[in-house]
Design a protein around this motif. Sequence first.
Motif, PDB file in Angstrom:
ATOM      1  N   GLY A   1       4.147-121.259 -57.511  1.00  0.00           N
ATOM      2  CA  GLY A   1       3.451-121.738 -56.330  1.00  0.00           C
ATOM      3  C   GLY A   1       2.099-121.072 -56.177  1.00  0.00           C
ATOM      4  O   GLY A   1       1.904-119.938 -56.627  1.00  0.00           O
ATOM      5  N   ILE A   2       1.174-121.788 -55.562  1.00  0.00           N
ATOM      6  CA  ILE A   2      -0.109-121.216 -55.164  1.00  0.00           C
ATOM      7  C   ILE A   2      -0.075-121.197 -53.642  1.00  0.00           C
ATOM      8  O   ILE A   2       0.255-122.206 -53.014  1.00  0.00           O
ATOM      9  CB  ILE A   2      -1.307-122.018 -55.716  1.00  0.00           C
ATOM     10  N   GLY A   3      -0.343-120.034 -53.035  1.00  0.00           N
ATOM     11  CA  GLY A   3      -0.153-119.947 -51.600  1.00  0.00           C
ATOM     12  C   GLY A   3      -1.051-118.961 -50.889  1.00  0.00           C
ATOM     13  O   GLY A   3      -1.753-118.160 -51.516  1.00  0.00           O
ATOM     14  N   THR A   4      -0.972-119.036 -49.561  1.00  0.00           N
ATOM     15  CA  THR A   4      -1.715-118.160 -48.668  1.00  0.00           C
ATOM     16  C   THR A   4      -0.912-118.019 -47.374  1.00  0.00           C
ATOM     17  O   THR A   4      -0.038-118.851 -47.098  1.00  0.00           O
ATOM     18  CB  THR A   4      -3.124-118.730 -48.398  1.00  0.00           C
ATOM     19  N   LYS A   5      -1.205-117.014 -46.588  1.00  0.00           N
ATOM     20  CA  LYS A   5      -0.519-116.847 -45.302  1.00  0.00           C
ATOM     21  C   LYS A   5      -0.717-118.094 -44.448  1.00  0.00           C
ATOM     22  O   LYS A   5      -1.787-118.723 -44.484  1.00  0.00           O
ATOM     23  CB  LYS A   5      -1.052-115.625 -44.558  1.00  0.00           C
ATOM     24  N   ILE A   6       0.298-118.434 -43.663  1.00  0.00           N
ATOM     25  CA  ILE A   6       0.306-119.694 -42.930  1.00  0.00           C
ATOM     26  C   ILE A   6      -0.911-119.927 -42.042  1.00  0.00           C
ATOM     27  O   ILE A   6      -1.385-121.054 -41.924  1.00  0.00           O
ATOM     28  CB  ILE A   6       1.617-119.860 -42.117  1.00  0.00           C
ATOM     29  N   PHE A   7      -1.462-118.898 -41.443  1.00  0.00           N
ATOM     30  CA  PHE A   7      -2.599-119.095 -40.545  1.00  0.00           C
ATOM     31  C   PHE A   7      -3.941-118.673 -41.149  1.00  0.00           C
ATOM     32  O   PHE A   7      -4.931-118.542 -40.453  1.00  0.00           O
ATOM     33  CB  PHE A   7      -2.357-118.384 -39.207  1.00  0.00           C
ATOM     34  N   ASP A   8      -3.972-118.482 -42.466  1.00  0.00           N
ATOM     35  CA  ASP A   8      -5.205-118.106 -43.163  1.00  0.00           C
ATOM     36  C   ASP A   8      -5.990-119.386 -43.471  1.00  0.00           C
ATOM     37  O   ASP A   8      -5.847-119.985 -44.546  1.00  0.00           O
ATOM     38  CB  ASP A   8      -4.878-117.332 -44.439  1.00  0.00           C
ATOM     39  N   VAL A   9      -6.808-119.817 -42.536  1.00  0.00           N
ATOM     40  CA  VAL A   9      -7.521-121.092 -42.650  1.00  0.00           C
ATOM     41  C   VAL A   9      -8.422-121.109 -43.884  1.00  0.00           C
ATOM     42  O   VAL A   9      -8.512-122.120 -44.586  1.00  0.00           O
ATOM     43  CB  VAL A   9      -8.315-121.388 -41.353  1.00  0.00           C
ATOM     44  N   GLU A  10      -9.086-119.990 -44.177  1.00  0.00           N
ATOM     45  CA  GLU A  10      -9.949-119.929 -45.365  1.00  0.00           C
ATOM     46  C   GLU A  10      -9.128-120.042 -46.647  1.00  0.00           C
ATOM     47  O   GLU A  10      -9.530-120.705 -47.596  1.00  0.00           O
ATOM     48  CB  GLU A  10     -10.779-118.644 -45.365  1.00  0.00           C
ATOM     49  N   GLY A  11      -7.976-119.373 -46.676  1.00  0.00           N
ATOM     50  CA  GLY A  11      -7.089-119.471 -47.839  1.00  0.00           C
ATOM     51  C   GLY A  11      -6.589-120.895 -48.041  1.00  0.00           C
ATOM     52  O   GLY A  11      -6.512-121.390 -49.169  1.00  0.00           O
ATOM     53  N   ILE A  12      -6.256-121.562 -46.941  1.00  0.00           N
ATOM     54  CA  ILE A  12      -5.798-122.954 -47.016  1.00  0.00           C
ATOM     55  C   ILE A  12      -6.897-123.831 -47.607  1.00  0.00           C
ATOM     56  O   ILE A  12      -6.651-124.640 -48.507  1.00  0.00           O
ATOM     57  CB  ILE A  12      -5.379-123.460 -45.612  1.00  0.00           C
TER      58      ILE A  12
ATOM     59  N   LEU B   1       7.241-112.880 -49.090  1.00  0.00           N
ATOM     60  CA  LEU B   1       7.355-113.530 -47.781  1.00  0.00           C
ATOM     61  C   LEU B   1       7.795-112.545 -46.698  1.00  0.00           C
ATOM     62  O   LEU B   1       7.345-112.644 -45.556  1.00  0.00           O
ATOM     63  CB  LEU B   1       8.321-114.711 -47.874  1.00  0.00           C
ATOM     64  N   LYS B   2       8.646-111.600 -47.049  1.00  0.00           N
ATOM     65  CA  LYS B   2       9.044-110.574 -46.078  1.00  0.00           C
ATOM     66  C   LYS B   2       7.844-109.695 -45.715  1.00  0.00           C
ATOM     67  O   LYS B   2       7.658-109.332 -44.558  1.00  0.00           O
ATOM     68  CB  LYS B   2      10.173-109.709 -46.644  1.00  0.00           C
ATOM     69  N   ASP B   3       7.020-109.392 -46.706  1.00  0.00           N
ATOM     70  CA  ASP B   3       5.853-108.534 -46.479  1.00  0.00           C
ATOM     71  C   ASP B   3       4.698-109.256 -45.786  1.00  0.00           C
ATOM     72  O   ASP B   3       3.958-108.640 -45.013  1.00  0.00           O
ATOM     73  CB  ASP B   3       5.342-107.964 -47.809  1.00  0.00           C
ATOM     74  N   ASN B   4       4.515-110.538 -46.080  1.00  0.00           N
ATOM     75  CA  ASN B   4       3.337-111.273 -45.610  1.00  0.00           C
ATOM     76  C   ASN B   4       3.631-112.332 -44.560  1.00  0.00           C
ATOM     77  O   ASN B   4       2.704-112.916 -44.014  1.00  0.00           O
ATOM     78  CB  ASN B   4       2.656-111.955 -46.803  1.00  0.00           C
ATOM     79  N   GLY B   5       4.890-112.628 -44.310  1.00  0.00           N
ATOM     80  CA  GLY B   5       5.233-113.711 -43.398  1.00  0.00           C
ATOM     81  C   GLY B   5       5.202-115.041 -44.115  1.00  0.00           C
ATOM     82  O   GLY B   5       4.948-115.116 -45.322  1.00  0.00           O
ATOM     83  N   PRO B   6       5.459-116.125 -43.386  1.00  0.00           N
ATOM     84  CA  PRO B   6       5.470-117.454 -43.997  1.00  0.00           C
ATOM     85  C   PRO B   6       4.151-117.750 -44.708  1.00  0.00           C
ATOM     86  O   PRO B   6       3.081-117.341 -44.258  1.00  0.00           O
ATOM     87  CB  PRO B   6       5.664-118.394 -42.800  1.00  0.00           C
ATOM     88  N   MET B   7       4.269-118.461 -45.827  1.00  0.00           N
ATOM     89  CA  MET B   7       3.087-118.809 -46.624  1.00  0.00           C
ATOM     90  C   MET B   7       3.059-120.304 -46.887  1.00  0.00           C
ATOM     91  O   MET B   7       4.073-120.889 -47.260  1.00  0.00           O
ATOM     92  CB  MET B   7       3.107-118.066 -47.959  1.00  0.00           C
ATOM     93  N   LEU B   8       1.875-120.904 -46.708  1.00  0.00           N
ATOM     94  CA  LEU B   8       1.686-122.294 -47.114  1.00  0.00           C
ATOM     95  C   LEU B   8       1.490-122.309 -48.617  1.00  0.00           C
ATOM     96  O   LEU B   8       0.705-121.531 -49.160  1.00  0.00           O
ATOM     97  CB  LEU B   8       0.486-122.918 -46.412  1.00  0.00           C
ATOM     98  N   THR B   9       2.219-123.192 -49.292  1.00  0.00           N
ATOM     99  CA  THR B   9       2.193-123.216 -50.754  1.00  0.00           C
ATOM    100  C   THR B   9       2.273-124.651 -51.276  1.00  0.00           C
ATOM    101  O   THR B   9       2.633-125.576 -50.557  1.00  0.00           O
ATOM    102  CB  THR B   9       3.387-122.441 -51.353  1.00  0.00           C
ATOM    103  N   THR B  10       1.985-124.755 -52.542  1.00  0.00           N
ATOM    104  CA  THR B  10       2.174-125.988 -53.293  1.00  0.00           C
ATOM    105  C   THR B  10       2.278-125.591 -54.761  1.00  0.00           C
ATOM    106  O   THR B  10       2.078-124.429 -55.113  1.00  0.00           O
ATOM    107  CB  THR B  10       1.011-126.977 -53.038  1.00  0.00           C
ATOM    108  N   SER B  11       2.605-126.544 -55.605  1.00  0.00           N
ATOM    109  CA  SER B  11       2.722-126.252 -57.028  1.00  0.00           C
ATOM    110  C   SER B  11       1.346-125.944 -57.623  1.00  0.00           C
ATOM    111  O   SER B  11       0.314-126.317 -57.077  1.00  0.00           O
ATOM    112  CB  SER B  11       3.369-127.428 -57.758  1.00  0.00           C
ATOM    113  N   VAL B  12       1.362-125.270 -58.764  1.00  0.00           N
ATOM    114  CA  VAL B  12       0.126-124.884 -59.442  1.00  0.00           C
ATOM    115  C   VAL B  12      -0.243-125.989 -60.431  1.00  0.00           C
ATOM    116  O   VAL B  12       0.387-126.121 -61.483  1.00  0.00           O
ATOM    117  CB  VAL B  12       0.289-123.537 -60.178  1.00  0.00           C
ATOM    118  N   ASN B  13      -1.227-126.790 -60.039  1.00  0.00           N
ATOM    119  CA  ASN B  13      -1.685-127.895 -60.882  1.00  0.00           C
ATOM    120  C   ASN B  13      -2.864-128.571 -60.209  1.00  0.00           C
ATOM    121  O   ASN B  13      -3.150-128.333 -59.048  1.00  0.00           O
ATOM    122  CB  ASN B  13      -0.560-128.912 -61.107  1.00  0.00           C
TER     123      ASN B  13
END
Length: 182
Positions: A14-25, A105-117
């Motif tokens: 997965g490629i992901g970022t913290k759920i509320f990290d708008v820049e990461g999203i 996920l325990k360390d960073n909280g929920p993460m928005l993710t998707t497959s790597v492609n």
Amino acid sequence: MGRVIIFPTDTVYGIGTKIFDVEGIKRIYEIKHRPLDKLLACLCASLEQIEEIAVVTPTARKLINKFLPGPLTVILNSKPEVFERIGYKTIGIRIPNSSLALDLLKDNGPMLTTSVNESGEVPFNEYDEIYENYHDLVDLIYPSNLPSSNIASTVVFLTGDSFKILREGQISSNDILKVINE
């Protein structure tokens, strides 16, 4: 700049970022050339994390308790804060059956993710291939020597009293129906 990582799960990388990290999203959408109307899924470490961001119906709770952690994604109504901060009215949620992913996920909280492609293409699932294509686009890539299944999760839409199986993956429709009807 938002922090974006690539990490192995029990299904695919997965490629992901913290759920509320708008820049990461934004970076994930840019990296994948993903249409903005195609929402990202959310990985959580526990039912408690899910309940912080989504409305868990009794039917959803049955499926979560039976199949998660594992290859099931449940689409639930988002909590108001999620809608206000990132615009998601509903959110697809999964708890991966991967110790590395769960620790992240325990360390960073929920993460928005998707497959790597590249959006719409077959996911990359080998570390060397992922590193070669993405090392200069993300902040960190976690290697794995454990095999992923390469089979996507089953997706069930559960935003009200009814449900709909949107994609059959590792968990069969019959198994889903059996738990729902118990």
